[in-house]
Write a protein that holds these residues in place. Structure first.
Motif, short mmCIF file in Angstrom:
data_model
loop_
_atom_site.label_atom_id
_atom_site.label_comp_id
_atom_site.label_asym_id
_atom_site.label_seq_id
_atom_site.Cartn_x
_atom_site.Cartn_y
_atom_site.Cartn_z
N VAL A 175 126.71 -2.84 46.73
CA VAL A 175 127.75 -3.33 47.63
C VAL A 175 128.99 -3.73 46.83
O VAL A 175 130.12 -3.41 47.20
CB VAL A 175 127.24 -4.54 48.46
CG1 VAL A 175 128.38 -5.10 49.32
CG2 VAL A 175 126.07 -4.13 49.34
N ALA A 180 130.11 -2.12 51.61
CA ALA A 180 128.96 -2.17 52.51
C ALA A 180 128.71 -0.85 53.22
O ALA A 180 127.56 -0.43 53.41
CB ALA A 180 129.15 -3.30 53.52
N THR A 183 127.05 1.62 50.95
CA THR A 183 125.70 1.17 50.62
C THR A 183 124.74 1.38 51.78
O THR A 183 123.57 1.74 51.59
CB THR A 183 125.71 -0.31 50.18
OG1 THR A 183 126.62 -0.45 49.09
CG2 THR A 183 124.33 -0.77 49.74
N ASN A 328 127.02 -10.89 47.04
CA ASN A 328 126.77 -9.80 47.99
C ASN A 328 125.31 -9.68 48.41
O ASN A 328 124.92 -8.73 49.10
CB ASN A 328 127.23 -8.46 47.38
CG ASN A 328 128.74 -8.36 47.31
OD1 ASN A 328 129.41 -8.20 48.33
ND2 ASN A 328 129.29 -8.46 46.10
N THR A 331 124.70 -9.71 52.32
CA THR A 331 125.08 -8.42 52.92
C THR A 331 124.02 -7.37 52.62
O THR A 331 123.62 -6.61 53.52
CB THR A 331 126.44 -7.95 52.36
OG1 THR A 331 127.43 -8.91 52.71
CG2 THR A 331 126.83 -6.59 52.91
#
Length: 347
Positions: A175, A180, A183, A328, A331
């Protein structure tokens, strides 16, 4: 667990005694709360005591370290926290059980990417999140994390629970590097390349490669060292013998690494001794001992890698700051659930 309880009770008794007398906890002692197994850190503790004459008291916990120190409050006997994984170190900082330390000796030994910008934690050794590959069935000697989503690996990859902190660390680094959206697509591709639902631990991935179940497995470097030297369960030597280590992204940004690390406890009653221990742990001497014990890579500029670890091949570590990766993690965890990675491939 009985021994751990006794150790803690002994520490608490000393703490109560010291508080009642108004003295420091103990002149020649330092108390370590550790998530690392005692036998892994004992050689370090012995070397420190030999060098300084300061006695070390280690309380091993397999969970609940932050909660324990929080509950103990201002009277906590904890001086130094030793743990694995950036998530655990951030948990300690965010849980308010650490204090900042600005120490020139430590900062000079530990690269900025492996320590908290505010001085609340410091990395000591690193482990790569690498690919175990079948010596027999994988001809490639280089790979990238991005390639794990390539359909050529369909039905050939195995891994442990995608929400495990080791995997979340890797996914969080993706990420950080790619965002995002990328990913999410990548994780969906990885999911389709799995041979089965994620399960087992990192050693189990080597076993699955040995048995022919899969050709690639996501794992930490140090497990290979543990398997190669396991005299009690010699079958693990066979698993290790079936795999080679591929260090992803060696040709560009480098391999994702996680750390074992240390922190100064918030209410350290033996702060001077605690800092001495932390300075020692950051030294090349201590990192060389530690890295050999745990089959990891020392972060000190002149600390030596053990022969076993050197045998895995050369690691080029991703220079991304671990604090940026940690930011991250949430996320990454949400994306794992979103793509259903733990459900395994859809037929």
């Amino acid at each position: 667990m009985k021994n751990h309880h006794l150790t803690f009770c002994a520490l608490s008794a000393v703490s109560m005694l010291a508080l009642s007398s108004g003295a420091a906890l103990a002149d020649g002692e330092v108390n370590i709360y550790s998530y690392r197994q005692p036998e892994l850190i004992q050689p370090l503790m012995d070397a420190f005591t030999k060098d300084t004459g300061i006695k070390t008291n280690v309380l091993f916990l397999d969970k609940g370290l932050v909660e324990r120190i929080s509950a103990e409050g201002a009277n906590s006997p904890a001086d130094v926290i030793l743990t694995i994984d950036i998530a655990r170190l951030m948990e300690a900082k965010d849980g308010g059980v650490t204090q900042a330390l600005d120490d020139a000796d430590i900062n000079g030994q530990i690269p900025a990417q492996f320590r908290d910008p505010e001085g609340n934690w410091f990395g000591l050794t690193t482990r790569g999140r690498v690919i175990y590959a079948s010596k027999e069935r994988v001809s490639e000697d280089a790979i990238t994390y991005e390639e794990l989503a390539d359909p050529k690996w369909k039905g050939r990859i195995c891994m442990r629970d995608a929400q495990h902190s080791y995997n979340i660390g890797l996914f969080a680094s993706m990420v950080a590097h790619h965002g995002a959206e990328y990913t999410e697509t990548w994780l969906a591709g990885l999911k389709q390349n799995l041979v089965k639902k994620p399960d087992g631990n990192d050693r189990a991935q080597a076993k699955a490669i040995f048995s022919g179940e899969c050709d690639l497995g996501l794992a930490n470097t140090y497990y290979l060292g543990l398997m190669m030297t396991n005299e009690k369960e010699p079958e693990e030597k066979e698993w290790a013998g079936a795999v080679k280590v591929l260090f992803p992204n060696s040709g560009d940004r480098g391999t994702h690494v996680n750390i074992s690390g240390m922190a100064l406890a918030k209410n350290a009653p033996n702060k001077d001794n605690a800092v001495k221990l932390m300075e020692f742990l950051a030294s090349d001497e201590a990192q060389t001992i530690y890295a050999e014990q745990v089959y990891e890579y020392p972060v000190g500029p002149n600390a030596k890698v053990s022969e076993t670890v050197a045998g895995f091949g050369t690691i080029k570590a991703d220079t991304l700051a671990l604090a940026d990766i940690a930011a991250n993690r949430k996320t990454a965890s949400e994306l794992v659930d979103k793509v259903g990675l733990n459900d395994g491939p859809t037929q």
